[in-house]
Design an enzyme around this catalytic site. Structure first.
Site, PDB file in Angstrom:
ATOM      1  N   TYR A 107       0.966  -1.143   0.013  1.00  0.00           N
ATOM      2  CA  TYR A 107      -0.063   0.260   0.088  1.00  0.00           C
ATOM      3  C   TYR A 107       0.983   1.322   0.026  1.00  0.00           C
ATOM      4  O   TYR A 107       1.987   1.224   0.854  1.00  0.00           O
ATOM      5  CB  TYR A 107      -0.911   0.098   1.348  1.00  0.00           C
ATOM      6  CG  TYR A 107      -1.482   1.265   1.476  1.00  0.00           C
ATOM      7  CD1 TYR A 107      -2.572   1.933   0.393  1.00  0.00           C
ATOM      8  CD2 TYR A 107      -1.438   1.890   2.773  1.00  0.00           C
ATOM      9  CE1 TYR A 107      -2.852   3.189   0.699  1.00  0.00           C
ATOM     10  CE2 TYR A 107      -2.164   3.296   2.908  1.00  0.00           C
ATOM     11  CZ  TYR A 107      -3.058   3.696   2.058  1.00  0.00           C
ATOM     12  OH  TYR A 107      -3.363   4.939   2.121  1.00  0.00           O
ATOM     13  N   ASP A 179       0.104  -7.623   7.089  1.00  0.00           N
ATOM     14  CA  ASP A 179      -0.929  -6.649   6.712  1.00  0.00           C
ATOM     15  C   ASP A 179      -2.099  -7.580   6.005  1.00  0.00           C
ATOM     16  O   ASP A 179      -2.203  -7.702   4.754  1.00  0.00           O
ATOM     17  CB  ASP A 179      -0.491  -5.586   5.858  1.00  0.00           C
ATOM     18  CG  ASP A 179      -1.686  -4.528   5.531  1.00  0.00           C
ATOM     19  OD1 ASP A 179      -2.972  -4.653   5.849  1.00  0.00           O
ATOM     20  OD2 ASP A 179      -1.447  -3.193   5.442  1.00  0.00           O
TER      21      ASP A 179
HETATM   22  N1  PLP Z   1      -3.046  -1.264   4.414  1.00  0.00           N
HETATM   23  C1  PLP Z   1      -3.595  -1.412   3.254  1.00  0.00           C
HETATM   24  C2  PLP Z   1      -3.437  -2.853   2.555  1.00  0.00           C
HETATM   25  C3  PLP Z   1      -4.491  -0.440   2.846  1.00  0.00           C
HETATM   26  O1  PLP Z   1      -4.987  -0.616   1.570  1.00  0.00           O
HETATM   27  C4  PLP Z   1      -4.608   0.638   3.583  1.00  0.00           C
HETATM   28  C5  PLP Z   1      -5.320   1.863   3.075  1.00  0.00           C
HETATM   29  O2  PLP Z   1      -5.942   1.686   1.674  1.00  0.00           O
HETATM   30  C6  PLP Z   1      -3.778   0.583   4.851  1.00  0.00           C
HETATM   31  C7  PLP Z   1      -3.151  -0.275   5.194  1.00  0.00           C
HETATM   32  C8  PLP Z   1      -4.119   2.099   5.680  1.00  0.00           C
HETATM   33  O3  PLP Z   1      -5.251   2.084   6.477  1.00  0.00           O
HETATM   34  P1  PLP Z   1      -6.053   3.487   6.745  1.00  0.00           P
HETATM   35  O4  PLP Z   1      -6.260   3.997   5.564  1.00  0.00           O
HETATM   36  O5  PLP Z   1      -7.187   2.858   7.642  1.00  0.00           O
HETATM   37  O6  PLP Z   1      -5.047   4.230   7.539  1.00  0.00           O
END
Ligand code: PLP
Length: 390
Positions: A107, A179
């Site tokens: 991400y 993640d």
């Molecule tokens: N991890 C992944 C795979 C994501 O797609 C995202 C956000 O799009 C995040 C973490 C970050 O999350 P947040 O937007 O809730 O901070």
């Protein structure tokens, strides 16, 4: 794969509705109340019912944390104000001079956090372009303290071998954090596969309705202790209403994921037959290089699909404007279908030369397939594809 860790008396869907959610002890309220209070009255200094101040702990947040831990098969969970706040809490356990190894397909916000917040503080991230465990092993050094992966990855939907990468991390004396946002705990439970920590953007499938931002970290008590210290010391916690909305969404995770999985598989199969599309990235397709591995470590293949249009950037721009049910928006994992352009949206914070070399270029489009009637979704994509040749 079973959804249930050993010794769990209830199945996944039951725990999503009941874990941490007993009737309220004071009123009997069946649904966990929103404890909208910043503080808790004490009988004498230090004598209280388990809560002192809502940054340190709040009963609505505690219910969410208990439920999340149960669904991921973890000893504990900690909830945060966003997915990136949860990732920051895990990274806060690193010290200047420590290194981490991460998969390159990541991400964009995580990449930005690693490169622009943690690197200047002396934490060095090394990225592997390949997805095989040996490529992770090649990047570990005696300074490696953390291995960080997404699987499926965002946005190319690569499937990484959690079991093997956990072995590599442990041999290097490092912790493996996964993640799990793209899969959700219904589809994949990394701790059962050998991972140490799981991180979520609960904004996505867990909340499930695109109405709340949040994050969580799950793992064993020993590893969560410093992260809990950080949660209280740095203070990036969700408010009780956000925790409640997330918990309400979580109750239907099993039902929603069944439909996300089915809709995405059907659409991916159909998209692969369309001449306008050069490549469909979806782990449920036999053509996907990670298909067999996904079959072993996931229950279903999730709701995310990426596609590469033959007409490159110009075709992608027209396609993104042409869908009607699929809304052009950041984020994913909600009941409604979304379409996005990683190069200019979710992954814009990754330098163009870095992401284009990986295939995250202007011709790539990402679909978050919702739970609508799949015939309507297919018709929407079909009319948008047909407009490319007008
Ligand atoms: N991890 C992944 C795979 C994501 O797609 C995202 C956000 O799009 C995040 C973490 C970050 O999350 P947040 O937007 O809730 O901070």
């Amino acid at each position: 794969m079973s959804h249930d860790p050993p010794k769990e008396p209830h199945g996944f869907a039951t725990r999503a509705i009941h874990a941490g959610q007993d009737a309220d002890p004071t009123t009997g309220a069946t649904v966990v109340p929103i404890y909208a209070t910043s503080t808790f009255t004490q009988e004498a200094p230090g004598s209280h019912k388990g809560y002192e101040y809502s940054r340190s702990g709040n009963p609505t947040r505690a219910a969410l944390e208990t439920c999340l831990a149960s669904l991921e098969g973890a000893e504990r969970a900690l909830a945060f104000a966003s997915g990136l706040a949860a990732s920051t809490a895990v990274l806060s356990t690193l010290r200047p001079g420590d290194e981490l190894v991460a998969s390159a397909d990541l991400y964009g916000g995580t990449y930005r956090l690693l490169e622009r917040v943690f690197r200047p503080m002396g934490v060095v991230a090394r990225y592997t372009e390949a997805s095989d465990p040996a490529s992770f092993e090649a990047l570990t050094t005696p300074k490696t303290k953390l291995v960080w992966i997404e699987t499926p990855t965002n946005p190319l939907l690569q499937i990484l071998d959690v079991r093997e990468i956990a072995r590599v991390a442990h041999e290097a004396g490092a912790v493996l954090a996964v993640d799990n946002t793209f899969a959700s705990p219904y589809v994949q439970r990394p701790i059962g596969l050998g991972a140490d920590l799981v991180v979520h953007s609960t904004t996505k499938y867990i909340g499930g309705h695109s109405d709340v931002v949040g994050g969580a970290v799950m793992g064993p008590r020993s590893l969560l202790e410093p992260i809990q210290f950080y949660q209280n010391a740095a203070g990036g916690v969700p408010g009780p209403f956000d925790a409640w909305l997330t918990l309400r969404g979580l109750k239907t995770l099993a039902l929603r994921m069944e439909r996300h999985n089915a809709n995405a598989l059907e659409l991916a199969t159909w998209l692969e037959s369309r001449g306008e599309i050069e490549r469909v990235y979806y782990p449920g397709l036999a053509s996907h290089p990670g298909h067999a591995l996904a079959g072993r470590q996931m229950d279903g293949y999730g709701g995310m699909i990426s596609i590469r249009l033959r007409g490159g950037g110009p075709a992608a721009t027209r396609f993104l404007k042409a869908t009607r049910l699929f809304s052009l928006a950041e984020s994913l994992g909600g009941v409604e279908s979304l379409i996005s352009h990683p190069a200019t949206m979710t992954h814009a914070s990754i330098p163009v030369e870095v992401r284009a070399a990986r295939g995250v270029d202007d011709g790539l489009v990402r679909l978050s397939v919702g739970v609508e009637d799949v015939r309507d979704l297919r018709a929407d994509l079909a009319q948008a594809l047909e407009r490319l040749s007008e």
